[in-house]
Structure formats: structure tokens, C-alpha cells
Design a protein around this motif. Structure first.
Motif, PDB file in Angstrom:
ATOM      1  N   ARG A  58       0.631   0.644  43.025  1.00  0.00           N
ATOM      2  CA  ARG A  58      -0.057   0.385  44.131  1.00  0.00           C
ATOM      3  C   ARG A  58      -1.731   0.969  44.154  1.00  0.00           C
ATOM      4  O   ARG A  58      -2.539   0.292  44.432  1.00  0.00           O
ATOM      5  CB  ARG A  58       0.356   1.331  45.247  1.00  0.00           C
ATOM      6  CG  ARG A  58       1.951   0.599  45.928  1.00  0.00           C
ATOM      7  CD  ARG A  58       2.446   1.476  46.904  1.00  0.00           C
ATOM      8  NE  ARG A  58       1.681   1.447  48.153  1.00  0.00           N
ATOM      9  CZ  ARG A  58       1.948   1.773  49.308  1.00  0.00           C
ATOM     10  NH1 ARG A  58       3.082   2.461  49.445  1.00  0.00           N
ATOM     11  NH2 ARG A  58       1.199   1.669  50.397  1.00  0.00           N
ATOM     12  N   TYR A  59      -1.767   1.956  43.250  1.00  0.00           N
ATOM     13  CA  TYR A  59      -3.103   2.409  42.660  1.00  0.00           C
ATOM     14  C   TYR A  59      -3.801   1.443  41.756  1.00  0.00           C
ATOM     15  O   TYR A  59      -4.876   1.086  41.684  1.00  0.00           O
ATOM     16  CB  TYR A  59      -3.282   3.628  42.024  1.00  0.00           C
ATOM     17  CG  TYR A  59      -3.012   5.027  42.756  1.00  0.00           C
ATOM     18  CD1 TYR A  59      -4.431   5.389  43.061  1.00  0.00           C
ATOM     19  CD2 TYR A  59      -1.952   5.474  43.141  1.00  0.00           C
ATOM     20  CE1 TYR A  59      -4.253   6.772  43.958  1.00  0.00           C
ATOM     21  CE2 TYR A  59      -1.933   6.699  43.950  1.00  0.00           C
ATOM     22  CZ  TYR A  59      -3.100   7.227  44.528  1.00  0.00           C
ATOM     23  OH  TYR A  59      -3.204   8.289  45.100  1.00  0.00           O
ATOM     24  N   GLN A  60      -2.877   0.872  40.999  1.00  0.00           N
ATOM     25  CA  GLN A  60      -3.471  -0.437  40.049  1.00  0.00           C
ATOM     26  C   GLN A  60      -3.823  -1.727  40.857  1.00  0.00           C
ATOM     27  O   GLN A  60      -5.006  -2.155  40.546  1.00  0.00           O
ATOM     28  CB  GLN A  60      -2.262  -0.675  39.234  1.00  0.00           C
ATOM     29  CG  GLN A  60      -2.664  -1.845  38.058  1.00  0.00           C
ATOM     30  CD  GLN A  60      -1.563  -2.150  37.117  1.00  0.00           C
ATOM     31  OE1 GLN A  60      -0.508  -2.309  37.494  1.00  0.00           O
ATOM     32  NE2 GLN A  60      -1.776  -2.171  35.640  1.00  0.00           N
ATOM     33  N   ALA A  61      -3.208  -1.807  41.711  1.00  0.00           N
ATOM     34  CA  ALA A  61      -3.487  -2.954  42.724  1.00  0.00           C
ATOM     35  C   ALA A  61      -4.773  -2.824  43.488  1.00  0.00           C
ATOM     36  O   ALA A  61      -5.660  -3.600  43.803  1.00  0.00           O
ATOM     37  CB  ALA A  61      -2.445  -3.388  43.654  1.00  0.00           C
ATOM     38  N   LEU A  62      -4.956  -1.445  43.859  1.00  0.00           N
ATOM     39  CA  LEU A  62      -6.139  -1.317  44.922  1.00  0.00           C
ATOM     40  C   LEU A  62      -7.358  -1.186  43.672  1.00  0.00           C
ATOM     41  O   LEU A  62      -8.662  -1.747  44.188  1.00  0.00           O
ATOM     42  CB  LEU A  62      -5.779   0.161  45.410  1.00  0.00           C
ATOM     43  CG  LEU A  62      -7.194   0.699  45.790  1.00  0.00           C
ATOM     44  CD1 LEU A  62      -7.763  -0.084  47.011  1.00  0.00           C
ATOM     45  CD2 LEU A  62      -7.006   2.305  46.431  1.00  0.00           C
ATOM     46  N   ALA A  63      -7.275  -0.760  42.415  1.00  0.00           N
ATOM     47  CA  ALA A  63      -8.527  -0.467  41.393  1.00  0.00           C
ATOM     48  C   ALA A  63      -8.544  -2.038  41.159  1.00  0.00           C
ATOM     49  O   ALA A  63      -9.772  -2.383  41.204  1.00  0.00           O
ATOM     50  CB  ALA A  63      -7.900   0.085  40.553  1.00  0.00           C
ATOM     51  N   ALA A  64      -7.611  -2.894  41.139  1.00  0.00           N
ATOM     52  CA  ALA A  64      -7.953  -4.400  40.719  1.00  0.00           C
ATOM     53  C   ALA A  64      -9.038  -5.335  41.953  1.00  0.00           C
ATOM     54  O   ALA A  64      -9.812  -5.848  41.653  1.00  0.00           O
ATOM     55  CB  ALA A  64      -6.739  -5.111  40.387  1.00  0.00           C
ATOM     56  N   ARG A  65      -8.354  -4.752  43.179  1.00  0.00           N
ATOM     57  CA  ARG A  65      -9.255  -5.429  44.112  1.00  0.00           C
ATOM     58  C   ARG A  65     -10.564  -4.824  44.422  1.00  0.00           C
ATOM     59  O   ARG A  65     -11.590  -5.654  44.637  1.00  0.00           O
ATOM     60  CB  ARG A  65      -8.613  -4.820  45.587  1.00  0.00           C
ATOM     61  CG  ARG A  65      -9.217  -5.329  46.897  1.00  0.00           C
ATOM     62  CD  ARG A  65      -8.448  -5.368  47.992  1.00  0.00           C
ATOM     63  NE  ARG A  65      -8.290  -3.966  48.220  1.00  0.00           N
ATOM     64  CZ  ARG A  65      -9.028  -3.080  48.901  1.00  0.00           C
ATOM     65  NH1 ARG A  65     -10.154  -3.497  49.201  1.00  0.00           N
ATOM     66  NH2 ARG A  65      -8.759  -1.716  49.112  1.00  0.00           N
ATOM     67  N   LEU A  66     -10.942  -3.511  44.074  1.00  0.00           N
ATOM     68  CA  LEU A  66     -12.166  -2.855  44.072  1.00  0.00           C
ATOM     69  C   LEU A  66     -13.206  -3.648  42.721  1.00  0.00           C
ATOM     70  O   LEU A  66     -14.384  -3.871  43.063  1.00  0.00           O
ATOM     71  CB  LEU A  66     -12.202  -1.474  43.946  1.00  0.00           C
ATOM     72  CG  LEU A  66     -11.630  -0.532  45.044  1.00  0.00           C
ATOM     73  CD1 LEU A  66     -11.524   0.929  44.702  1.00  0.00           C
ATOM     74  CD2 LEU A  66     -12.150  -0.941  46.343  1.00  0.00           C
TER      75      LEU A  66
END
Length: 417
Positions: free
Chosen positions: A365-373
Motif C-alpha cells: 500500500r505504501y508502494q502504491a501511494l508512492a507510485a501515485r505521487l
């Protein structure tokens, strides 16, 4: 190409829950040891080492910010800008400046997306704590809370953009392949673990134990964990000594087992799985994140906890029983129910978070958030970082002493887990 991550946090071998959290998150977020990610470690002059050893796959420390020295934020920001995304842990008492305000120039100097993880959201902050936290949320690209309670408190009581705030739960290890530690007999096993200090509420659990003197065989209560380093520095082992005296006074000294060690992950996992119930008698009414609670629930161990916010949120769906603060009789009744009622432990743990609480799922979930940013952000032009006055809205420039916040201003969460 996968993102590289720069982590800003305390870090092992420092003994604190924040260091343990960041090490676990970093290890699971970084796919390979040589992925290019790294840690900027916060280190105070009073730091006590000897905590957990790093996993071989965990990112290495690329820079140490000595928080007792002025102006350390400049080098910290420069180090973080070498990575693709910054993940910054926020807790009161770990950053220099009044209310930890020296984190603000770090955030302003970053030319990469910044995710700030909030471990405490106070219901009644003083004005400076409010100002600093609101500016942190305003400057960061994303803010993570670990519970819905913390998010609701943040967006309801502070001037922050709710669209920036994401809930990602605290992660937990896997205990499936663990052989439980033997306590040496068939006595019911109660367990509390974590760094020890006032506010932990162990005295209420000891008083509760005295109400269980009719249970045969009598329960054994393990209190595992070293005294919190800051507590040890300021007060010595007064708290632990007072608990031992209380156990003698209440006639339960032979029912309490003290384990004054900082446990390695495998040893901790065996200890957790040996428990019939985990007891969390915390005094805090502010605590919105508890790694101990998450680990117990993820391990499928019934929990008896006071009504601190994270427990209310997580246990309401079934993985434990809630009791009022500082009420040993109610705590004893709940423990008695867990130990005596057939089938209750299975029903209490049946609704636990399971795989969604495991570190791989949390890291994803952190990885997905970072990818979006990263997808949303335009590249910044490179430029040098220069030192300047630290300001927080209404605060005058130059009003930021470099030392850590005095211990009296550190909320109880800093010694809870």
C-alpha cells in the motif's frame, strides 16, 4: 524502474517502537538489498543501542542526523534528495526544535515526493504542536495515519487537506511457523510486552492478577521489555521497582515473570504465541497506534485492553475485550472470561485482520501511494540547499533550539507501543 526510497526515522540498533516500525517497513518495501534505497537515521546523544539487529535485506544508513547538534536538517534533506520518494516518520520528541519544528525545513527543501507517517495525533495539542503538525501536513505530498480514528481526529481537529490523508495500518509479522515458547508448566499465560515506563499501566494488571487468586493453576503474567531508555536516563528503574513492590504487596510476586530484555523478532514471536491472552492496561487515552496490539491480533491471541483509541477501533469487531482505564476488577473479569469460557478465544480472534495486517500487504500500500505521487508530480529543477531561519507560521525566526524537546513535553505515546 522501481522507486528508490529515502527513510527518515530513528533506526536500529536504537531501542524504540519507531525504529522497529521503520526497519520493518523499509525491509518489506525495498525488494532487494542493493535497490538504491537508504535511511537517514535520527540519533540523539542519549541514545541507547543494543536493540534489534537489522535484517540483511534492510536498507543501510546513508546519513546520521545527530539531533543534538544545530543545523543538522540541511545534510539530512540533501541525503534524502538522492532518492525517488521520502518516507518520513513523525513522532513527538524525535526532531529538534520546539514541538519538533526542525522537520519543517527538511520538508520544504525536498525536491522529491514526501510521505509523512504520523504515529501520534493529539486531541488537545498546544498551539505550537498544532501549528507544526498543520504545516507538516500542508508541506508533505501525502500523510499516513495508521487508524481511522487518527484520520478522523486529524481532519476534524486540525486545518489539513483531507485529500492528502491516507489510512494504512501498522504492519505485523507472520507467526504461522512459530513454535511457542514454553513457560515450563500448564499455568495460563498472560503477556504484556514493550518498552517499560510510567503510563504503561502494568500496575493495574498486577492488581487485576490479585483478583484471580481462585483460578487453579494460577496464571503466570510475563512483563517483557526493557525500561524505556529516556525513562531509565531520567528516573532509573523506579517504575519497574515500584511494580515489583506492588506485586509483593498484593501477594502475586510468584505470578509475575520479569523479562528485562529487548527481544529479537523470532524470540518475540515465540513468546507471543505462548500467551493465552495479551493484556494491554495502558493509561493513555490518546494512543491511536499500537504495534503491540497489531502483533497480538495478527498472531490470533485474544487481547484484553483498556479503552485507548486504537484498541476501541480494532477490538470492536471481535479480536478482544475492552475494559475501562485503571479498573483492575473489570480487567480481572475480562481475563477470567477469556481463560474460562469455552470457545471464546477462537471467537475473539476469528475477526482478526489476518493477511491485510501482514507487512508485505502494508508495504504494498505504501508502494502504491508512492507510485501515485510520482505519477502526479512534475520534476523539480535541481538546486543547492542552503541553511536559513526556521519558521512555523507565527513563530519568530531563530526561535528553534537544536536540542530535543524536553521529556516533560513528550506525550505518553513515546513510551507505549
Amino acid at each position: 524502474m522501481p522507486a528508490t526510497y529515502g527513510f527518515l526515522s530513528t533506526y536500529p540498533p536504537t531501542q524504540c517502537g519507531l525504529a522497529t516500525f521503520n526497519a520493518a517497513l523499509a525491509t518489506h518495501l525495498v525488494a532487494e538489498p542493493n535497490s538504491g534505497s537508504g535511511v537517514v537515521r535520527l540519533l540523539a546523544s542519549d541514545n541507547t543501542s543494543g536493540g534489534i539487529a537489522l535484517d540483511r535485506s534492510a536498507p543501510r544508513v546513508v546519513h546520521t542526523w545527530h539531533t543534538d547538534r544545530p543545523g543538522g536538517w540541511v545534510a539530512a534533506a540533501t541525503a534524502l534528495n538522492r532518492f525517488g520518494v521520502a518516507i518520513i516518520q513523525h513522532e513527538y520528541g524525535i526532531y529538534p526544535g520546539d514541538a519538533g519544528a526542525e522537520i519543517l525545513p527538511v520538508l520544504r527543501a525536498l525536491r522529491i515526493p514526501a510521505i509523512v507517517v504520523l504515529h501520534t495525533v493529539l486531541t488537545q495539542p498546544d498551539q505550537l504542536q498544532r501549528t507544526v503538525l498543520e504545516e507538516i501536513a500542508g508541506t508533505a505530498d501525502a500523510v499516513v495515519t495508521m487508524t481511522d480514528t487518527a484520520r478522523t481526529r486529524l481532519v476534524g481537529r486540525y486545518d489539513v487537506d483531507a485529500r492528502k490523508v491516507t489510512v494504512i495500518p501498522h504492519g505485523a509479522g507472520s507467526h504461522n511457523a512459530v513454535t511457542p515458547e514454553s513457560t515450563g508448566n500448564e499455568r495460563p499465560h498472560l503477556l504484556t510486552w514493550g518498552l517499560l515506563g510510567p503510563g504503561k499501566g502494568i500496575e493495574w494488571a498486577i492488581r487485576a492478577l490479585a483478583f484471580l487468586d481462585d483460578i487453579e493453576p494460577r496464571p503466570i503474567y510475563t512483563v517483557a521489555g526493557r525500561t524505556h531508555p529516556k525513562v531509565l536516563e531520567q528516573q532509573g528503574d523506579q517504575y519497574r521497582d515500584s511494580l515489583k513492590a506492588l506485586a509483593e504487596e498484593r501477594g502475586v510476586a510468584d505470578c509475575v515473570r520479569w523479562s528485562d530484555v529487548y527481544l529479537k523478532p523470532d524470540d518475540l514471536s515465540r513468546l507471543i504465541c505462548s500467551a493465552d491472552a495479551v493484556v494491554l492496561p495502558y493509561d493513555s487515552t490518546e494512543q491511536v497506534t499500537s504495534g503491540v496490539l497489531i502483533e497480538a491480533v495478527a498472531a490470533g491471541i485474544p487481547v484484553v485492553a483498556t479503552e485507548f483509541p486504537h484498541a476501541v477501533e480494532l477490538l470492536a469487531d471481535g479480536p478482544g475485550l475492552l475494559v475501562p482505564h485503571q479498573d483492575p476488577e473489570a480487567m480481572a473479569m475480562a481475563i477470567r472470561r477469556v481463560l474460562a469460557e469455552p470457545g471464546l478465544p477462537g471467537r475473539l480472534t476469528g475477526l482478526a485482520g489476518g493477511p491485510t495486517l501482514r507487512w508485505p500487504a502494508v508495504a504494498a500500500r505504501y508502494q502504491a501511494l508512492a507510485a501515485r505521487l510520482l505519477a502526479d508530480r512534475r520534476p523539480f529543477a535541481a538546486g543547492p540547499i542552503t541553511s536559513g531561519p526556521i519558521t512555523t507560521g507565527t513563530m519568530p525566526a531563530g526561535n528553534m533550539p537544536a536540542g530535543n524537546m524536553p521529556a516533560g513535553n513528550v506525550p505518553a505515546r513515546t513510551i507505549s507501543a
